[in-house]
Motif scaffolding. Structure first.
Motif, PDB file in Angstrom:
ATOM      1  N   ARG A  91       0.841  -1.209   0.000  1.00  0.00           N
ATOM      2  CA  ARG A  91       0.000   0.000   0.000  1.00  0.00           C
ATOM      3  C   ARG A  91       0.864   1.242   0.000  1.00  0.00           C
ATOM      4  NH1 ARG A  91      -4.927   0.442   3.846  1.00  0.00           N
ATOM      5  NH2 ARG A  91      -5.351   2.097   2.371  1.00  0.00           N
ATOM      6  N   ALA A  92       1.969   1.215   0.745  1.00  0.00           N
ATOM      7  CA  ALA A  92       2.882   2.357   0.753  1.00  0.00           C
ATOM      8  C   ALA A  92       3.464   2.572  -0.642  1.00  0.00           C
ATOM      9  CB  ALA A  92       3.999   2.144   1.772  1.00  0.00           C
ATOM     10  N   ALA A  93       3.770   1.482  -1.333  1.00  0.00           N
ATOM     11  CA  ALA A  93       4.291   1.589  -2.697  1.00  0.00           C
ATOM     12  C   ALA A  93       3.220   2.098  -3.652  1.00  0.00           C
ATOM     13  CB  ALA A  93       4.815   0.238  -3.171  1.00  0.00           C
ATOM     14  N   ALA A  94       1.957   1.861  -3.316  1.00  0.00           N
ATOM     15  CA  ALA A  94       0.849   2.285  -4.174  1.00  0.00           C
ATOM     16  C   ALA A  94       0.330   3.672  -3.798  1.00  0.00           C
ATOM     17  CB  ALA A  94      -0.286   1.266  -4.104  1.00  0.00           C
ATOM     18  N   SER A  95       1.049   4.377  -2.936  1.00  0.00           N
ATOM     19  CA  SER A  95       0.659   5.736  -2.557  1.00  0.00           C
ATOM     20  C   SER A  95       0.898   6.673  -3.736  1.00  0.00           C
ATOM     21  CB  SER A  95       1.487   6.195  -1.357  1.00  0.00           C
ATOM     22  OG  SER A  95       2.844   6.341  -1.753  1.00  0.00           O
ATOM     23  N   ASP A  96       0.454   7.884  -3.606  1.00  0.00           N
ATOM     24  CA  ASP A  96       0.690   8.875  -4.655  1.00  0.00           C
ATOM     25  C   ASP A  96       2.186   9.019  -4.939  1.00  0.00           C
ATOM     26  OD1 ASP A  96      -1.991   9.343  -4.990  1.00  0.00           O
ATOM     27  OD2 ASP A  96      -2.029  11.097  -3.673  1.00  0.00           O
ATOM     28  N   GLY A  98       4.533   6.788  -4.317  1.00  0.00           N
ATOM     29  CA  GLY A  98       5.007   5.550  -4.926  1.00  0.00           C
ATOM     30  C   GLY A  98       4.636   5.465  -6.391  1.00  0.00           C
ATOM     31  N   HIS A  99       3.419   5.847  -6.714  1.00  0.00           N
ATOM     32  CA  HIS A  99       2.988   5.853  -8.110  1.00  0.00           C
ATOM     33  C   HIS A  99       3.815   6.850  -8.926  1.00  0.00           C
ATOM     34  CE1 HIS A  99      -0.322   3.089  -8.313  1.00  0.00           C
ATOM     35  NE2 HIS A  99      -0.922   3.643  -7.281  1.00  0.00           N
ATOM     36  N   ALA A 100       4.087   7.997  -8.345  1.00  0.00           N
ATOM     37  CA  ALA A 100       4.862   9.013  -9.059  1.00  0.00           C
ATOM     38  C   ALA A 100       6.267   8.509  -9.369  1.00  0.00           C
ATOM     39  CB  ALA A 100       4.923  10.301  -8.241  1.00  0.00           C
ATOM     40  N   ARG A 101       6.876   7.771  -8.425  1.00  0.00           N
ATOM     41  CA  ARG A 101       8.229   7.257  -8.643  1.00  0.00           C
ATOM     42  C   ARG A 101       8.295   6.301  -9.825  1.00  0.00           C
ATOM     43  NH1 ARG A 101       8.379   7.255  -3.000  1.00  0.00           N
ATOM     44  NH2 ARG A 101       7.780   5.075  -2.894  1.00  0.00           N
ATOM     45  N   VAL A 102       7.221   5.538 -10.064  1.00  0.00           N
ATOM     46  CA  VAL A 102       7.250   4.557 -11.161  1.00  0.00           C
ATOM     47  C   VAL A 102       6.417   4.983 -12.356  1.00  0.00           C
ATOM     48  CG1 VAL A 102       7.803   2.604  -9.681  1.00  0.00           C
ATOM     49  CG2 VAL A 102       5.410   3.160 -10.126  1.00  0.00           C
ATOM     50  N   GLY A 103       5.860   6.185 -12.311  1.00  0.00           N
ATOM     51  CA  GLY A 103       5.135   6.707 -13.464  1.00  0.00           C
ATOM     52  C   GLY A 103       3.694   6.250 -13.572  1.00  0.00           C
ATOM     53  N   HIS A 104       3.109   5.794 -12.488  1.00  0.00           N
ATOM     54  CA  HIS A 104       1.690   5.411 -12.489  1.00  0.00           C
ATOM     55  C   HIS A 104       0.859   6.526 -11.867  1.00  0.00           C
ATOM     56  CE1 HIS A 104       2.805   0.864 -12.175  1.00  0.00           C
ATOM     57  NE2 HIS A 104       3.117   1.383 -13.329  1.00  0.00           N
ATOM     58  N   GLY A 105      -0.434   6.274 -11.738  1.00  0.00           N
ATOM     59  CA  GLY A 105      -1.276   7.179 -10.974  1.00  0.00           C
ATOM     60  C   GLY A 105      -2.247   7.998 -11.778  1.00  0.00           C
ATOM     61  N   ARG A 106      -2.023   8.150 -13.077  1.00  0.00           N
ATOM     62  CA  ARG A 106      -2.968   8.877 -13.920  1.00  0.00           C
ATOM     63  C   ARG A 106      -3.418   7.928 -15.010  1.00  0.00           C
ATOM     64  NH1 ARG A 106       0.797  13.353 -15.788  1.00  0.00           N
ATOM     65  NH2 ARG A 106       2.130  11.550 -15.617  1.00  0.00           N
TER      66      ARG A 106
END
Length: 127
Positions: A91-96, A98-106
């Motif tokens: 869940r910590a990796a799936a935070s905003d 964490g998503h920003a670090r791997v290019g996810h989230g949008r």
């Protein structure tokens, strides 16, 4: 409405079929050493795999990770504490952040349309 395919998400039919077949839900017992004492944990195969992935990322053994979890658990069983730790880790990796670090989230790229000055979706980041 998002446009594009969910390439990084597992196929729900596959998940349901495996669950019906009991492939991922059977408990597996494994011996671990916690604080120098041998004990066993009963976890699903997928949970063991998640724990092993965490250990690899953190450069720790399963025994070291389980000892760390055991030292920080409060009132729950060791098995429940390990499951909670795994969930919290991912869940910590799936935070905003964490998503920003791997290019996810949008789900979609957004651009301004020159004519309407409105927002136009131009494709999925997941493609």
């Amino acid at each position: 409405m998002w446009m594009g395919k969910a390439c990084c998400f597992p196929n729900i039919e596959t998940i349901n079929n495996e669950a019906r077949a009991g492939m991922n839900s059977r408990l597996q017992s494994r011996n671990v050493s916690v604080n120098g004492h041998r004990t066993s944990l009963r976890l699903e195969r997928d949970v063991w795999e998640a724990l092993e992935e965490i250990c690899e990322r953190e450069k720790m053994t399963v025994h070291e990770t389980c000892t760390h979890v055991d030292q920080h658990r409060k009132g729950s069983s060791r098995t429940a504490a390990v499951r909670t730790f795994i969930l919290g880790y991912f869940r910590a990796a799936a935070s905003d952040a964490g998503h920003a670090r791997v290019g996810h989230g949008r789900l979609a790229k957004r651009e301004r349309s020159p004519k309407s000055q409105g927002v136009v979706r131009t494709g999925s980041l997941l493609d």
